[in-house]
Write an enzyme that holds these catalytic residues in place. Structure first.
Site, PDB file in Angstrom:
ATOM      1  N   GLU A 173       0.830  -1.217   0.000  1.00 50.07           N
ATOM      2  CA  GLU A 173       0.000   0.000   0.000  1.00 50.07           C
ATOM      3  C   GLU A 173       0.857   1.256   0.000  1.00 50.07           C
ATOM      4  OE1 GLU A 173      -3.148   0.142  -0.510  1.00 50.07           O
ATOM      5  OE2 GLU A 173      -3.232  -2.039  -0.554  1.00 50.07           O
ATOM      6  N   ASP A 232       5.238   2.154  -0.480  1.00 51.40           N
ATOM      7  CA  ASP A 232       6.462   2.099   0.316  1.00 51.40           C
ATOM      8  C   ASP A 232       6.557   3.363   1.158  1.00 51.40           C
ATOM      9  OD1 ASP A 232       9.471   1.072   0.572  1.00 51.40           O
ATOM     10  OD2 ASP A 232       9.477   3.243   0.281  1.00 51.40           O
TER      11      ASP A 232
END
Lengths: 665, 665
Positions: free
Chosen positions: B425, B427
């Protein structure tokens, strides 16, 4: 190396130094290099030592596989007539924790260090031939750090000339002992010696725990494995064990009696041998943990650096290839300080080896003067390097993006197998408090003319350091070794003086220690960082041959020091050692240093000379051929043995077919 | 709770607030509390959901066990007629990642968010009944963060009115997709849409991947599991998969066409629906990760706090019991900030839920004005909370000493299952750069009169903040909410202004962004910390009922803020927001706050209301009966099934009997 096409050749060609010369520097000497190179290749080419898919094995399969490797290692050691150093290298390159670690690393040294000449003559030949296998049972279920709080008792019975080893409580069960759970035949057991009804403190005893005939536990002994530990494979290949004793009798001559003895009559007497002598073992073990830190961290850095050069993400120009992630400053600022740390820890561990030899020689000559300083120094460096390595390995894993989370990256297992170092051989926070105690004492004795020695010598200049003001004017000034050292010295000294002033307000010094223990820990950490930086700088004052080699190390040394300065800027500013402007110049210099490291990064990790076998990482492959091999590795997972997995028909198909209410679930 | 004797009762009696009222505050409302309480007990009491010894299972056994639990969960959901919210709670309390997470959490929401009305009418009933099981295939072997770089293609063939899904390279194989490896029948596949020979960017397609008859892959599809991941059990219960497509054809109406459409003639057109609408899903998923962070961190903190009260080490007075480790300041200074963080993340996630609703309503009304700010805010909070939680769990493990390394502590698995949150979702570093970009833009537009909104509103006062000087004179001044907020605002604003000035020197702004990306990340982190502190303070401005409850939260809020200040002292000093003396006063206040937390610590973690089943930790047991249970757990390890382990006779006995040269190894 292992492949025909070298996908990282273009990176290797960028290097501005001779990588073969750097390999010698990293190894410590040409001889050390050749030894490691030869043994690591020997292990890598032996089919029995392959590491394939061990993370998917269950506990029993893994353990059996480990016994096989340990036996094969012993066989090869005998066949090849390896000497002690070669044998130890071979075991470490097998890279799978086994009971033999404790046998050779703790059991044998304990007998050597704490046994009398007769005890050594009796037990060492048996141990050296592995006719007995031993372990080291100190920690208890309820007692780790506080050795003096151990509960196991060894009561002398003058009637039979025996000690009775007993576990009086549940929490006195020995716990964590490596090699004990399933394999060892003997253990050094630490217990409170009771003679004449008096508690004589904790001593070591050689206790046989399993029959040499059928391997069953000796009557009165309950022994087993303590269960699964952190991570895939990792330390689950080791039978860390628990043991409790119900009045188990051993002959009197199985107490390790080099320092203290119990006579036939049950009298407790001290031999002429000074107690300090046995600290030698502990000093040796702890200095080894610093060397291990540099090895573990450099493995992780090698993997992350190579994969950062292979991996591309974003920044494609006109449909061309994307940018290598190693070119991003955010990646460099996380990765290169760890690369520099690996080198820094290597050099400080090299120096510690010298310190150990020096201390040992002095001990033999009954000179205990440098022991407390050496003890504090080694405790502090163990704490600093193991903490930084544990978090550094995890940082390297994150630097590999999602694929770092796969076992085939090698990083999850490396982390899991490494982290206990922060707790064993002295909890890292407890160790820093010991360092702080020693330094506070050193400072308090300055007035009475006690001259601080070794790594604390700078405290003799404390008054001068309290006046210190950095004279950095330009970013490049931060490259001067003296500028860096003085800033680190002033920072550590001022932090200790500040906390010493706070402590002086307490009438009960212990209360003050408790209240300000966090400040003490922070000051101790500052002192330890100074040591690592100093030893790196000292290394660079030596002659270092090889084209461009010394310059690379100078760059790494500056990266290490300025990275610490940036991360602990609050210390440097709040103690007034440097100004805001000077802090910002240090940061500017750091940015420029990262650009200098960049073209040399791959060659700097090649210099570790690790085989692909040791790295055990698809991402860290020497040839950079990552993606086809990741794809290949995936198919080896046991789940891919069948197209439709076990349990699907039973549990999932009824849902899809809406037969849920009829299905037996 | 689960036991007759409560070994921690004496700790619970120390609490200075009503723990039952705090449970309501933690849960968010009485209704939320009752729901979680009821469902968690339901799961805990069901034998199928027991978690015993799952860390010792091999991959296949673990996976089968997971399928059984997922099926049983579905069965219970139907039998008990649970609504959507209850069903989701039940799945989460089962606490074993399964394919159902992706089906409900990504597949169904993607169809809802990106499908047309007709597509929803066709696919949602199938998915809601689990007649099909879906997953979400975006990431590729060679592309994670850079979604626009995906290589999979979906080429429209007007002759047959179909899309041809194809993987042109090895690196274009989809990789990591949860639930894909072995179970899913369908996938949302993201691919570059090609019509008329033109690349139309990345879009989502519904692709059937396995036959509903025999579960075999559809022709042209290669699909499997990607292999073992970090940790014992953890995400290895999930069949993260890979898939590649060899010209697989799907009907045209299986492209998700809410925003963009391909007509029968192959024309690429936009519907009237604004593209921004589909961001709603992403905003929802990311705000959920913040709530998950508070849950994961609070679990770890609960375990470490309870065990710190149980565990004693050193400091025995006259043979009395040793000191509880929770009484050591060094323990408090590491543990209590994490306890405060768990509460801080809880409240900021509560606020994010409100933000999500607010943004959704505005989107429905075609008001996109607050979307960029909300997007930056959620990205930043996802980054901050997941990073802090991952390292916080590991810190809690270390705070439990050696026993934290045992799987039976629950902490190794919690860490391993949690850490991918830092990467998936978005980095965490990439996200902070997005936040920084948004803030730099906001600052650059101040001159043109663009008023910053929401969490960036303070930047409107940037000139005033540049003049700011903290007026703290005594340690207690740091307890005033305004004092804290202003210091955090001034620090963040000044860091952004400083980097903006550096950026302005570049003619190519992208070059400047690259060069100063590390400073940008640090400034963005400062901004995110300000948000969390602000929302905690806002929460305290509400009416909070319950005896002593609000005061405890005020203490925790101060701990959180002053801990951040201490850890980032360099920022506050180098930007000149506070003086050295004020920094030292903050530290003094922090020490005193730890003493105030101490008597309430156990009750503060009891307020999470976690069952022993969910915690899955011997160290974190509600009743504190740790050591007998650790002992019990040890014996359950498969290695303890037999006294003499598999492999001993084959591999070890020949060594002990010195038959090595004859033995077959």
């Amino acid at each position: 190396m292992e492949s025909v096409v070298d996908h990282l050749a273009f990176e290797r060609n960028k290097a501005q130094f001779d990588v073969n010369d750097m390999k010698i520097v990293w190894a410590g000497s040409r001889q050390e290099f050749e030894l490691s190179d030869r043994i690591s290749r020997l292990v890598a080419s032996d089919p029995v030592f392959q590491k394939d898919n061990r993370t998917a094995l269950d506990r029993k399969e893994l353990f059996k596989n480990t016994l096989r490797k340990a036996a094969h290692a012993w066989k090869r050691i005998i066949e090849l007539r390896l000497n002690e150093q070669e044998a130890s290298k071979l075991r470490s390159f097998v890279d799978q924790p086994a009971f033999t670690e404790l046998h050779w690393g703790m059991f044998v040294p304990a007998i050597k260090g704490q046994g009398t000449d007769e005890q050594q003559a009796k037990w060492l030949p048996l141990a050296n031939n592995m006719q007995i296998i031993g372990c080291y049972a100190q920690t208890e279920l309820g007692h780790g750090s506080n050795v003096q709080g151990l509960e196991t008792t060894a009561t002398f019975d003058p009637k039979t000339d025996e000690f009775v080893i007993h576990s009086p409580t549940l929490t006195s069960s020995k716990w964590w002992t490596g090699g004990l759970g399933k394999i060892s035949t003997h253990a050094i057991v630490y217990a409170r010696l009771i003679t004449d009804g008096q508690d004589r403190g904790v001593h070591g005893f050689i206790v046989q725990i399993r029959s040499l005939d059928d391997h069953l536990p000796i009557p009165g002994i309950t022994v087993g494995d303590i269960g699964m530990k952190f991570g895939n494979a990792a330390y689950n290949s080791m039978d860390n064990g628990l043991i409790s004793f119900d009045h188990v009798r051993i002959p009197r001559n199985q107490m390790l009696m080099r320092v203290s003895q119990v006579t036939r009559e049950g009298k407790f007497v001290h031999s002429g041998v000074p107690r300090q002598l046995i600290y030698g073992t502990m000093v040796y073990v702890r200095q080894a943990t610093v060397a291990d830190a540099s090895t573990a961290l450099s493995r992780a850095v090698c993997i992350a650096t190579r994969y950062s050069a292979v991996r591309r993400q974003f920044g494609s120009q006109k449909g061309g290839p994307e940018t290598q992630v190693i070119d991003y400053k955010t990646q460099q600022a996380r990765l290169f300080p760890l690369l520099a740390s690996a080198y820094a820890f290597r050099f400080v561990s090299e120096w510690l080896k010298w310190l150990y030899t020096d201390v040992s020689q002095k001990l033999q000559a009954n000179d205990f003067s440098t022991l407390p300083e050496a003890h504090a120094c080694i405790a502090g460096l163990k704490s600093l390097t193991t903490s930084a390595t544990a978090s550094g390995i995890e940082e390297c894993r994150k630097l590999c993006g999602g694929h770092g989370y796969l076992c085939s990256s090698g990083l999850p297992e490396l982390f899991a197998v490494y982290v206990p170092s922060c707790t064993y051989e002295g909890d890292n926070t407890v160790l820093l408090l010991q360092v702080a105690r020693y330094l506070i004492k050193t400072i308090s004795q300055l007035c009475s003319g006690n001259k601080p020695v070794g790594t604390t010598a700078y405290l003799a200049r404390v008054e001068q350091l309290m006046q210190y003001q950095s004279d950095v004017k330009r970013a490049e000034d931060w490259l001067k070794p003296n500028v860096v050292i003085e800033a680190f010295e002033a920072r550590a000294a001022r932090m200790f003086v500040a906390v010493a002033q706070n402590l002086s307000k307490f009438t009960n010094p212990e209360e003050g220690f408790q209240e300000f223990s966090v400040d003490l820990v922070e000051a101790a950490a500052a002192h330890c960082q100074l040591i690592v930086v100093s030893k790196f700088i000292e290394k660079l004052q030596q002659d270092i041959p090889g084209n461009g080699v010394k310059h690379q190390l100078e760059v790494l040394c500056s990266v290490y020091a300025l990275f610490l300065l940036h991360n602990h800027l609050g210390d440097f500013l709040s103690t007034g050692c440097i100004t805001q402007k000077q802090g910002s110049l240090a940061n500017e210099q750091l940015r420029s240093l990262y650009s200098q490291v960049r073209p040399n990064a791959i060659a700097l990790v090649d210099a570790f000379n690790y085989t692909d076998h040791l790295l055990g990482s698809v991402l860290g492959r020497y040839d950079g051929n990552v993606y086809p091999k990741l794809y290949e590795e995936a198919w080896k997972d046991p789940l891919n043995d069948s197209v439709v997995p076990d349990g699907f028909k039973e549990h999932v198909q009824p849902i899809l077919r809406q037969q849920l209410h009829n299905a037996r679930l």
